[in-house]
Design a protein around this motif. Structure first.
Motif, PDB file in Angstrom:
ATOM      1  N   SER A 136       0.822  -1.216   0.000  1.00  0.00           N
ATOM      2  CA  SER A 136       0.000   0.000   0.000  1.00  0.00           C
ATOM      3  C   SER A 136       0.855   1.264   0.000  1.00  0.00           C
ATOM      4  O   SER A 136       0.517   2.250  -0.641  1.00  0.00           O
ATOM      5  CB  SER A 136      -1.007   0.000   1.146  1.00  0.00           C
TER       6      SER A 136
ATOM      7  N   ARG B 122       2.087   1.662  -3.531  1.00  0.00           N
ATOM      8  CA  ARG B 122       1.000   2.044  -4.424  1.00  0.00           C
ATOM      9  C   ARG B 122       0.670   3.522  -4.242  1.00  0.00           C
ATOM     10  O   ARG B 122       0.444   4.253  -5.203  1.00  0.00           O
ATOM     11  CB  ARG B 122      -0.238   1.191  -4.132  1.00  0.00           C
ATOM     12  N   ARG B 123       0.665   3.943  -2.992  1.00  0.00           N
ATOM     13  CA  ARG B 123       0.351   5.342  -2.694  1.00  0.00           C
ATOM     14  C   ARG B 123       1.398   6.270  -3.334  1.00  0.00           C
ATOM     15  O   ARG B 123       1.063   7.253  -3.982  1.00  0.00           O
ATOM     16  CB  ARG B 123       0.316   5.528  -1.174  1.00  0.00           C
TER      17      ARG B 123
ATOM     18  N   LYS C 225      -5.817  -5.577  -9.073  1.00  0.00           N
ATOM     19  CA  LYS C 225      -7.067  -4.861  -9.252  1.00  0.00           C
ATOM     20  C   LYS C 225      -6.977  -3.444  -8.676  1.00  0.00           C
ATOM     21  O   LYS C 225      -7.437  -2.478  -9.288  1.00  0.00           O
ATOM     22  CB  LYS C 225      -8.179  -5.648  -8.556  1.00  0.00           C
ATOM     23  N   ASP C 226      -6.373  -3.339  -7.496  1.00  0.00           N
ATOM     24  CA  ASP C 226      -6.226  -2.014  -6.882  1.00  0.00           C
ATOM     25  C   ASP C 226      -5.457  -1.084  -7.799  1.00  0.00           C
ATOM     26  O   ASP C 226      -5.790   0.085  -7.938  1.00  0.00           O
ATOM     27  CB  ASP C 226      -5.452  -2.117  -5.553  1.00  0.00           C
TER      28      ASP C 226
ATOM     29  N   GLU D  67      -7.575   0.076 -10.613  1.00  0.00           N
ATOM     30  CA  GLU D  67      -8.518   1.108 -10.163  1.00  0.00           C
ATOM     31  C   GLU D  67      -7.841   2.467 -10.009  1.00  0.00           C
ATOM     32  O   GLU D  67      -8.382   3.500 -10.401  1.00  0.00           O
ATOM     33  CB  GLU D  67      -9.169   0.689  -8.842  1.00  0.00           C
ATOM     34  N   GLU D  68      -6.654   2.444  -9.423  1.00  0.00           N
ATOM     35  CA  GLU D  68      -5.919   3.711  -9.260  1.00  0.00           C
ATOM     36  C   GLU D  68      -5.638   4.341 -10.623  1.00  0.00           C
ATOM     37  O   GLU D  68      -5.717   5.553 -10.792  1.00  0.00           O
ATOM     38  CB  GLU D  68      -4.596   3.473  -8.520  1.00  0.00           C
TER      39      GLU D  68
ATOM     40  N   GLU E 229      -8.681   6.023 -11.856  1.00  0.00           N
ATOM     41  CA  GLU E 229      -8.963   7.248 -11.114  1.00  0.00           C
ATOM     42  C   GLU E 229      -8.084   8.409 -11.544  1.00  0.00           C
ATOM     43  O   GLU E 229      -8.485   9.559 -11.469  1.00  0.00           O
ATOM     44  CB  GLU E 229      -8.823   7.001  -9.605  1.00  0.00           C
TER      45      GLU E 229
ATOM     46  N   ARG F 100      -9.753  12.150 -12.228  1.00  0.00           N
ATOM     47  CA  ARG F 100      -9.515  13.407 -11.500  1.00  0.00           C
ATOM     48  C   ARG F 100      -9.216  14.519 -12.488  1.00  0.00           C
ATOM     49  O   ARG F 100      -8.755  14.290 -13.597  1.00  0.00           O
ATOM     50  CB  ARG F 100      -8.355  13.229 -10.517  1.00  0.00           C
TER      51      ARG F 100
ATOM     52  N   ALA G  38     -13.576  21.020  -8.170  1.00  0.00           N
ATOM     53  CA  ALA G  38     -13.991  21.007  -6.765  1.00  0.00           C
ATOM     54  C   ALA G  38     -14.307  19.592  -6.297  1.00  0.00           C
ATOM     55  O   ALA G  38     -14.074  19.244  -5.144  1.00  0.00           O
ATOM     56  CB  ALA G  38     -15.215  21.892  -6.582  1.00  0.00           C
ATOM     57  N   ASP G  39     -14.829  18.774  -7.179  1.00  0.00           N
ATOM     58  CA  ASP G  39     -15.259  17.440  -6.769  1.00  0.00           C
ATOM     59  C   ASP G  39     -14.233  16.352  -7.000  1.00  0.00           C
ATOM     60  O   ASP G  39     -14.234  15.347  -6.307  1.00  0.00           O
ATOM     61  CB  ASP G  39     -16.554  17.065  -7.501  1.00  0.00           C
ATOM     62  N   LYS G  40     -13.395  16.542  -8.013  1.00  0.00           N
ATOM     63  CA  LYS G  40     -12.402  15.510  -8.281  1.00  0.00           C
ATOM     64  C   LYS G  40     -11.035  16.152  -8.448  1.00  0.00           C
ATOM     65  O   LYS G  40     -10.425  16.075  -9.514  1.00  0.00           O
ATOM     66  CB  LYS G  40     -12.775  14.726  -9.544  1.00  0.00           C
ATOM     67  N   PRO G  41     -10.561  16.813  -7.419  1.00  0.00           N
ATOM     68  CA  PRO G  41      -9.287  17.521  -7.573  1.00  0.00           C
ATOM     69  C   PRO G  41      -8.117  16.549  -7.691  1.00  0.00           C
ATOM     70  O   PRO G  41      -8.228  15.388  -7.310  1.00  0.00           O
ATOM     71  CB  PRO G  41      -9.179  18.318  -6.269  1.00  0.00           C
TER      72      PRO G  41
ATOM     73  N   ILE H 206      -4.454  15.164  -6.512  1.00  0.00           N
ATOM     74  CA  ILE H 206      -4.123  14.839  -5.132  1.00  0.00           C
ATOM     75  C   ILE H 206      -3.368  15.963  -4.429  1.00  0.00           C
ATOM     76  O   ILE H 206      -3.649  16.300  -3.293  1.00  0.00           O
ATOM     77  CB  ILE H 206      -3.327  13.516  -5.066  1.00  0.00           C
TER      78      ILE H 206
ATOM     79  N   ASP I 220     -14.007  12.862  -2.669  1.00  0.00           N
ATOM     80  CA  ASP I 220     -13.059  13.774  -3.319  1.00  0.00           C
ATOM     81  C   ASP I 220     -11.808  13.029  -3.769  1.00  0.00           C
ATOM     82  O   ASP I 220     -10.785  13.640  -4.059  1.00  0.00           O
ATOM     83  CB  ASP I 220     -12.679  14.913  -2.358  1.00  0.00           C
TER      84      ASP I 220
ATOM     85  N   GLU J 133      -4.585   2.562   4.457  1.00  0.00           N
ATOM     86  CA  GLU J 133      -5.168   3.817   3.972  1.00  0.00           C
ATOM     87  C   GLU J 133      -6.686   3.766   3.919  1.00  0.00           C
ATOM     88  O   GLU J 133      -7.326   4.751   3.593  1.00  0.00           O
ATOM     89  CB  GLU J 133      -4.593   4.202   2.606  1.00  0.00           C
TER      90      GLU J 133
ATOM     91  N   PRO K 219     -20.144  14.312  -3.704  1.00  0.00           N
ATOM     92  CA  PRO K 219     -19.055  15.158  -4.203  1.00  0.00           C
ATOM     93  C   PRO K 219     -18.931  16.451  -3.385  1.00  0.00           C
ATOM     94  O   PRO K 219     -19.930  16.928  -2.823  1.00  0.00           O
ATOM     95  CB  PRO K 219     -19.458  15.487  -5.640  1.00  0.00           C
ATOM     96  N   SER K 220     -17.739  16.996  -3.358  1.00  0.00           N
ATOM     97  CA  SER K 220     -17.472  18.190  -2.548  1.00  0.00           C
ATOM     98  C   SER K 220     -18.476  19.304  -2.781  1.00  0.00           C
ATOM     99  O   SER K 220     -18.980  19.916  -1.837  1.00  0.00           O
ATOM    100  CB  SER K 220     -16.084  18.750  -2.863  1.00  0.00           C
ATOM    101  N   SER K 221     -18.748  19.579  -4.051  1.00  0.00           N
ATOM    102  CA  SER K 221     -19.553  20.761  -4.363  1.00  0.00           C
ATOM    103  C   SER K 221     -20.992  20.606  -3.877  1.00  0.00           C
ATOM    104  O   SER K 221     -21.669  21.590  -3.635  1.00  0.00           O
ATOM    105  CB  SER K 221     -19.539  21.018  -5.869  1.00  0.00           C
TER     106      SER K 221
END
Lengths: 473, 550
Positions: free
Chosen positions: A109, A112-113, A169-170, A173-174, A177, A181, A186-189, A191, B150, B194, B212-214
């Motif tokens: 982990s 991965r991070r 799989k993780d 998924e990352e 994502e 992003r 605002a919703d998918k900033p 990192i 988020d 995590e 979502p944030s907004s």
């Protein structure tokens, strides 16, 4: 469904055609990547042909192939630096053990991070810069912007390859994502904070590539030391490309300075704005902003995560193997500047916990050298002005300086005073508006340059400055 | 000395704000305001001091704010909701402090659930920024967890992979028992440092909703309003201000208006005497509300609550608590009748009853030997008599003392001894007591309201022993001396097991199974040895585990 011809579509040196699992993963990710590029990549470029550098192998003669290519036809490849025979883990608790070719379960982990955070910055900067093509100061600069963009894209590929190849799989998924992003959303900033800032003008772009991509360089250097060999080899190859990004930034700002100095001399005035160029104090404020925001990317000065990732053998120091110590740091300390009673005090902390700060200072020293080169340009014109880097505690949002207000010289002040005087030190609304006002329509004639920037000394790959670096359809 | 009394004007870590029927309890931990030296409360992590304030806030929301029907738990830190118990604090704390701290945090989380379930003041949680370990456990105590989607905010229980301990505040139990997370998914969840974010957190039932944030602020307000609308709390009543509980702490005594505590240091015993009311219960609700914080059952509960916490934290070598009650049973029964009469219909009386329930539960899980002595002049009646069924052993004087003019002691039962003050196992203390003889519950119920003397109490099985005045003093002395000679640890284990016969509930699992394992793990070298994970946390060094499974 027709399958992708990998040998042709994805230049690589990771034996992709033999690896069914990896093929399947990349096969489903690639179309999403192309969609992302079409949506978020450079605006309005689909038909142009750009003089780009493409890597087709990791050998010295293979990583820089030049030719005109449409951006969507650009072949993002997956390249790792050649393996080092019998490579070992060179630091931390596992020092001396054979480097890992597979992810150790307990570090999964953490690794991965790290890879995800690094990977996320790559598409983020493409998104931040996507509108700059519309107001490019020359074809030469436009080409450099696109080169930087496709390479950030390739660096995303490099990280996604690691996620696909080693994290199941993780990891898949990352990887998805990262395409979901969006910088500044605002919703998918994205990192990291700095990658959600706007890059609205070319001065910001040059500052970003000079300062923030240099953070990228130092992070990559630290990861290139990793005991996880595929990560190390990926980062080593990425570093060969990162150098060009920093060149674009440093020479870009240098040319803006050059132009400002020319106008100052010609007209014997400091007030160059009325001549449509960017004044030195504004450049200083941009420098203050990008430097402080990028400082935050290193994380807290005293950090558990930094200690853990070093001790695990996952992330090393800058040029780890050239440092003359035990590479375990179990019983050593490192002096770290702390805010203490309205001033600063160097306090000894366990060296393991101070690794973010060490990397930050390595980077800061490197940035300072570049700033000195800019100052030489100013001095050459006989102008009495010096660009300076602000104090490390200035305008920080992360770490132990984030609670105090400090002026660029390092004097601790009240938050009220900081708010009152902010525009002396950081780009004000009117600074930004002024610089933006210079960003008119794109300059697209070969050899022509916008008024606010000087031409470069030489072209790309021995081509002339007035070469048609971009051909519009 | 650890002081459990505080009030909002002196909070260092929490902010309370009100918007009609919705209150917001915002965590904003001041890193420097710690209960002890040696650590900083960074990233909204907490120590006992933070939790003492939380408990105070939860209590005040119930009593001082009848108009509040929903409480939003939030964080002022945009990056982190709450990082849980401060690891460094755990590292520098004694084992005893850790155990006490965990017990209190558990009781506080339970009181949050009690507010939702029974005070009709529903707690919901706004997880913005990561909720890790105890931070997620705080969220788990609420009725509805709304998490921001988020890409970064996650819930996690990273204790096992990170610290080699357990989430000690009900996390494991609530994940599988309250949120009904499938055990194999829970197993994965508790192994991921995590944690889990976004849609998967909803799919696994770790949170109720991701937004979502907004859209978060609006969704939260809407949900809070929705939950508030379901409440039966009054909209225009005045709350009861919980003024400071007065107490005087001496070298060998603690004195409250209605409770006297004296310490016999030689036998390590605390004599705790509850004093009955001085005046009759007001005839109606208006009278009760006029008394407010001085309404006898409320005043007594507050003092007993503080006394239990004070003794637990600050009188750790006192082995035995000996309870007595002094006063007029008729007056007590007057209050008892009011509690029964108005408890179902009035918010304040309901609140007082719930407070008694919680305070008695605090007694149930206190790791001290509990005795009670029923002597002439005592007032063990109704809700006060419930103490008798909470203790490990009770003794009632048969007859009178030689030179006393007081009539023989009597106990009086009321409906509250059968309903309304359940233990953590969900049933009454008497039902638990008579698990093997259910008929005895019925017989006791038939005796409600009667004066029961020692003989009758013995017959009904309500007391442990009924010595006469010739044996009394020696019996009691020997018992207390014997108790002081045993190992405190084995007594803690023995008592905790014997007190909780009957059904298992989430609460009993938390105070039994989870706590026992946690306290065992807290002692083990893998956690607290020099090379243990808890000790090394933050240094970057790896723990070296002893690999033997025990």
């Amino acid at each position: 469904m027709s399958s992708i011809n990998y040998a042709e579509k994805i230049p690589n040196n990771v034996n992709l055609s033999e690896d069914r699992k990896l093929q399947r993963a990349l096969e489903s990710w690639q179309p999403h990547y192309i969609d992302w590029w079409k949506e978020m990549g450079p605006e309005g470029t689909s038909t142009s042909e750009i003089y780009l550098r493409t890597a087709i192998s990791a050998e010295p003669d293979g990583w820089a192939q030049f030719g005109h290519v449409k951006m969507e036809d650009y072949r993002w490849g997956i390249f790792l630096a050649p393996p080092e025979k019998d490579r070992k883990v060179n630091f931390g608790a596992h020092k001396g053990e054979a480097a890992w070719q597979e992810v150790p379960g307990e570090y999964r982990s953490m690794l991965r991070r790290l890879i995800t955070v690094q990977g996320d910055t790559e598409p983020a900067s493409v998104e931040q810069q996507r509108l700059l093509g519309k107001c490019c100061p020359s074809l030469y600069d436009l080409r450099n912007l696109f080169q930087v963009n496709v390479e950030e894209g390739r660096h995303l590929w490099a990280m996604v390859y690691l996620l696909h190849a080693h994290f199941g799989k993780d990891g898949r998924e990352e990887a998805e994502e990262m395409l979901a992003r969006r910088s500044g959303d605002a919703d998918k900033p994205r990192i990291l904070g700095a990658f959600n800032e706007k890059t609205a003008d070319w001065l910001a772009f040059f500052m970003f590539t000079f300062i923030t991509d240099r953070d990228g360089k130092y992070q990559l250097c630290a990861l290139a030391e990793s005991g996880f060999d595929p990560l190390s080899r990926s980062c080593r190859f990425m570093l060969t490309e990162e150098a060009h990004h920093m060149f674009v930034g440093e020479s870009g700002v240098g040319r803006i300075i050059e132009r400002a100095c020319q106008v100052m001399k010609e007209n014997r005035t400091d007030d160059v704005r009325k001549f449509g160029v960017i004044d030195l104090p504004t450049i200083q404020r941009y420098l203050n902003f990008h430097y402080s925001v990028t400082s935050d990317l290193y994380g807290a000065e005293v950090s558990t995560n930094a200690a853990t990732s070093y001790n695990m053998g996952i992330k090393g120091r800058y040029e780890e193997t050239k440092i003359g110590d035990d590479h375990q740091l179990e019983n050593t300390t490192y002096s770290v500047l702390h805010p203490v009673n309205g001033g600063f005090q160097a306090i000894e902390v366990p060296a393991l916990n101070a690794l973010n700060e060490r990397l930050r200072l390595d980077w800061a020293e490197d940035v300072a050298k570049g700033v000195e080169r800019w100052n030489k340009i100013i001095a050459k014109h006989g102008i009495d002005f010096k660009l300076t880097l602000p104090h490390l505690a200035f305008n920080r949002a992360i770490g132990h300086f984030s609670d105090i207000a400090v002026d660029p010289s390092g004097k601790v002040i009240s938050t009220e005073e900081f708010a009152r005087r902010r525009d002396e030190w950081l780009p004000s609304e009117s600074d930004l508006a002024y610089v933006l006002s210079l960003m008119g329509s794109a300059v697209t004639k070969p050899g022509q340059f916008a008024n606010w920037i000087a031409p470069p000394a030489r072209g790309i790959n021995n081509q002339a400055v007035d070469f048609d670096y971009v051909r519009f359809a | 000395m650890i002081n459990f009394q505080t009030s909002p004007e002196s909070y260092r870590h929490w902010k309370l704000s009100f918007d009609g029927p919705v209150a917001t309890l915002t965590m904003d931990v001041d890193p420097a305001s710690t209960l002890a030296p040696g650590y900083e409360l960074k990233m909204n992590s907490y120590d006992l001091g933070v939790d003492i304030e939380l408990y105070d806030a939860v209590q005040r929301l119930r009593f001082e704010h009848p108009e509040v029907r929903a409480v939003v738990m939030a964080s002022a830190n945009p990056k982190i909701f709450c990082a849980g118990a401060n690891i460094k604090m755990l590292g520098v704390s004694s084992h005893g402090h850790k155990v006490n701290f965990c017990k209190f945090t558990n009781e506080t989380r339970n009181s949050i659930e009690d507010a939702t379930d029974n005070s009709r003041q529903t707690y919901l949680c706004a997880v913005t920024g990561t909720a890790a370990g105890g931070g997620y456990e705080l969220a788990l105590a609420t009725d509805y967890i709304m998490m921001v989607d988020d890409g970064n905010t996650a819930v996690s229980l990273p204790e096992v992979p990170l610290l080699a301990v357990l989430p000690g505040t009900g996390g494991l139990t609530r994940v599988v028992d309250k949120r009904r997370v499938r055990r194999d998914l829970a197993d994965i969840f508790c192994s991921i440092e995590e944690g889990v974010k976004g849609k998967r957190a909803v799919e696994w039932r770790l949170v109720d909703e991701v937004v979502p944030s907004s859209a978060f602020k609006a969704a939260l307000a809407k949900k809070a309003a929705e939950l508030a609308a379901k409440s039966d709390r009054p909209t225009s009543e005045k709350g009861v201000v919980l003024s400071q509980v007065s107490r005087v702490i001496g070298t060998d005594s603690v004195t409250y208006p209605h409770i006297d505590i004296t310490f016999d240091r030689s036998t390590r015993a605390a004599n705790i005497t509850l004093k009955g009311p001085k005046a009759a219960c007001p005839a109606d609700l208006a009278g009760i509300k006029a008394q407010g914080v001085d309404f006898y059952p409320l005043a007594l509960a507050r003092e007993l609550d503080d006394a239990i916490l004070h003794l637990r934290a600050n009188e750790t070598t006192v082995a035995t608590w000996v309870f007595r009650a002094e006063g007029d049973s008729d007056l007590v029964m007057g209050y008892d009748a009011a509690l029964q009469k108005f408890g179902a219909s009035d918010w304040l009386v309901r609140e007082v009853l719930l407070y008694w329930k919680r305070t008695l539960k605090r007694l149930d899980v206190t790791s001290r030997t509990l005795f009670a002595l029923v002597e002439p002049g005592s007032c063990f009646a109704g809700f006060v008599a419930e103490i008798l069924f909470a203790v490990d052993r009770s003794f009632m004087l048969d007859g009178t003392f030689e030179d006393s003019t007081l009539p023989p002691a009597a106990i009086r039962l009321s409906g509250l001894n059968f309903d309304g003050l359940p233990m953590g196992n969900g049933i009454s203390r008497l039902a638990t007591r008579f698990l093997g003889e259910p008929d005895s519950v019925g017989k006791a119920r038939d005796a409600i309201g009667q004066d029961l003397d020692a003989g009758e109490c013995a017959k009904l099985g309500l007391v442990t022993g009924t010595p006469d005045d010739i044996d009394w003093e020696d019996e009691i002395r020997l018992m207390i001396e014997e108790r002081a000679s045993f190992s405190p640890d084995s007594l803690t284990g023995m008592e905790a097991n014997l007190r909780f016969a009957g059904p298992e509930t989430m609460e009993t699992k938390i105070f039994g199974r989870l706590t026992a394992w946690q306290n065992w793990i807290f002692q083990r070298p893998n956690a607290v040895g020099d090379g243990g994970a808890l000790k090394l946390y933050g240094t970057g060094k790896r723990a070296a585990y002893n690999q033997e499974r025990v």
